[in-house]
Design an enzyme around this catalytic site. Structure first.
Site, PDB file in Angstrom:
ATOM      1  N   ASP A  21       0.862  -1.194   0.000  1.00  0.00           N
ATOM      2  CA  ASP A  21       0.000   0.000   0.000  1.00  0.00           C
ATOM      3  C   ASP A  21       0.893   1.237   0.000  1.00  0.00           C
ATOM      4  OD1 ASP A  21      -2.492   1.500   0.190  1.00  0.00           O
ATOM      5  OD2 ASP A  21      -1.901   1.974   2.233  1.00  0.00           O
ATOM      6  N   SER A  22       0.303   2.366  -0.382  1.00  0.00           N
ATOM      7  CA  SER A  22       1.051   3.625  -0.344  1.00  0.00           C
ATOM      8  C   SER A  22       1.473   3.948   1.092  1.00  0.00           C
ATOM      9  CB  SER A  22       0.188   4.756  -0.892  1.00  0.00           C
ATOM     10  OG  SER A  22      -0.972   4.893  -0.097  1.00  0.00           O
ATOM     11  N   CYS A  84      -4.316  -1.337  -2.232  1.00  0.00           N
ATOM     12  CA  CYS A  84      -4.443   0.113  -2.406  1.00  0.00           C
ATOM     13  C   CYS A  84      -5.293   0.344  -3.656  1.00  0.00           C
ATOM     14  CB  CYS A  84      -3.050   0.704  -2.602  1.00  0.00           C
ATOM     15  SG  CYS A  84      -3.040   2.467  -2.973  1.00  0.00           S
ATOM     16  N   GLU A 169      -3.251   9.354   7.760  1.00  0.00           N
ATOM     17  CA  GLU A 169      -1.796   9.133   7.789  1.00  0.00           C
ATOM     18  C   GLU A 169      -1.149   9.937   8.918  1.00  0.00           C
ATOM     19  OE1 GLU A 169       0.766   7.481   5.559  1.00  0.00           O
ATOM     20  OE2 GLU A 169      -0.923   6.164   5.200  1.00  0.00           O
ATOM     21  N   CYS A 203     -11.156   2.938  -0.371  1.00  0.00           N
ATOM     22  CA  CYS A 203      -9.775   3.304  -0.041  1.00  0.00           C
ATOM     23  C   CYS A 203      -9.463   2.546   1.235  1.00  0.00           C
ATOM     24  CB  CYS A 203      -9.641   4.805   0.189  1.00  0.00           C
ATOM     25  SG  CYS A 203      -8.028   5.269   0.867  1.00  0.00           S
ATOM     26  N   HIS A 205      -7.516   3.009   3.555  1.00  0.00           N
ATOM     27  CA  HIS A 205      -7.324   3.798   4.781  1.00  0.00           C
ATOM     28  C   HIS A 205      -8.648   4.045   5.521  1.00  0.00           C
ATOM     29  CE1 HIS A 205      -3.440   4.849   3.023  1.00  0.00           C
ATOM     30  NE2 HIS A 205      -3.121   5.521   4.108  1.00  0.00           N
TER      31      HIS A 205
HETATM   32  N1  DGL Z   1      -4.970   3.178   0.729  1.00  0.00           N
HETATM   33  C1  DGL Z   1      -4.906   3.860  -0.535  1.00  0.00           C
HETATM   34  C2  DGL Z   1      -6.143   3.505  -1.363  1.00  0.00           C
HETATM   35  O1  DGL Z   1      -6.763   2.468  -1.099  1.00  0.00           O
HETATM   36  C3  DGL Z   1      -4.649   5.317  -0.249  1.00  0.00           C
HETATM   37  C4  DGL Z   1      -4.198   6.052  -1.383  1.00  0.00           C
HETATM   38  C5  DGL Z   1      -3.319   7.241  -1.149  1.00  0.00           C
HETATM   39  O2  DGL Z   1      -2.157   7.046  -0.814  1.00  0.00           O
HETATM   40  O3  DGL Z   1      -3.812   8.354  -1.365  1.00  0.00           O
HETATM   41  O4  DGL Z   1      -6.511   4.188  -2.300  1.00  0.00           O
END
Ligand code: DGL
Length: 286
Positions: A21-22, A84, A169, A203, A205
């Site tokens: 993931d990011s 992600c 974050e 998402c 997150h």
């Molecule tokens: N968890 C990522 C997603 O599902 C977050 C993306 C991001 O880094 O903006 O899209």
């Protein structure tokens, strides 16, 4: 007799599943995967140093994602899950169609959008589904396109929530400041149609905002996150692909890496995963 097993066979089932993931968000998916499939070994990689990905161009998200996927391949992962949505929307197709056939024909990379699109329509009686995601995911139109394959009669209403990932974050998801942006994006989504009876948190997150989101929606609206959906789909994939499954180590081990600050990652990651984490930095020190 065990001693007669050829070395290549003994060596073949020693590889971990990679989860990418990011940043921290993929841990919400990883949690469900590890609960459902605890026997495997996993390497989680969060590209926290370059997160969030949500507002980056297609080219940038593709480059960052490919670098991280190749890093996980080098760590021995024959299978990588892009946990992600932004990376799944902007990078997965090129990686699957160009990079894997050219450079890594025996490796596999899976995303989170298709398994979600395959089932989402089952959760809506009104056939009006709300999708909340990063700008990148929403602007890619990946969800309306994929959902139309499986549920052509459903209406898809999309809402970009560009402030949610930065809030999460930075560990502010329980703060009063978060309330404003939760209310704002939920109101904007629900203003699109009063028939929405199912909202997907597209998402990885966003599950951390569920308590606040629930305060803003009626109990009649189903709120879905992707952890279980993606975990179920991985179970199914491994059943259908014994050539991949047979390569996987089954020692119940988890390793965590971040491109960012390890101490920050350890503190935040435990919130997402509900267990203590000791991560390493992905960048090898000289
Ligand atoms: N968890 C990522 C997603 O599902 C977050 C993306 C991001 O880094 O903006 O899209």
């Amino acid at each position: 007799m065990i001693s007669s097993i050829p070395i290549f066979f003994v060596m073949s089932n020693q590889f971990p599943i990679g989860i990418f993931d990011s940043g921290f968000g993929g841990l919400t998916v990883f949690k469900s995967i590890a609960e459902k499939l605890p026997q495997y070994n996993y390497i989680y990689l969060g590209d926290n140093a370059r997160s969030p990905y949500g507002d980056h161009s297609f080219e940038t998200v593709y480059q960052y994602t490919l670098e991280c996927v190749e890093w996980l391949f080098e760590k021995g992962c024959p299978l990588v899950i892009l946990a992600c949505n932004t990376a799944s929307a902007k990078a997965l197709r090129t990686i699957q169609q160009v990079d894997l056939p050219k450079k890594y024909p025996n490796h596999r990379v899976l995303g989170v959008i298709r398994p979600t699109a395959e089932v989402i329509g089952n959760f809506s009686e009104s056939k009006h589904v709300g999708i909340m995601g990063t700008r990148g995911t929403i602007n890619s139109n990946s969800y309306p396109i994929e959902i139309a394959h499986f549920f052509p009669k459903h209406h898809v209403h999309q809402q970009a929530c560009p402030m949610w990932v930065p809030i999460i974050e930075n560990g502010e998801h329980q703060s009063e400041g978060a309330d404003y942006f939760v209310k704002k994006y939920i109101e904007e989504l629900l203003a699109q149609s009063s028939d929405i009876d199912c909202i997907l948190l597209a998402c990885t997150h966003y599950p951390l905002l569920i308590p606040k989101i629930q305060q803003q929606i009626s109990k009649k609206i189903k709120l879905l996150s992707q952890g279980e959906i993606v975990a179920d789909s991985l179970v199914d994939y491994l059943n259908r692909h014994p050539e991949i499954e047979s390569k996987l180590a089954k020692n119940n081990l988890k390793e965590f890496y971040t491109s960012g600050d390890v101490d920050v990652f350890n503190n935040h990651a435990s919130l997402f995963l509900g267990e203590r984490i000791i991560a390493k930095n992905m960048i090898k020190k000289p």
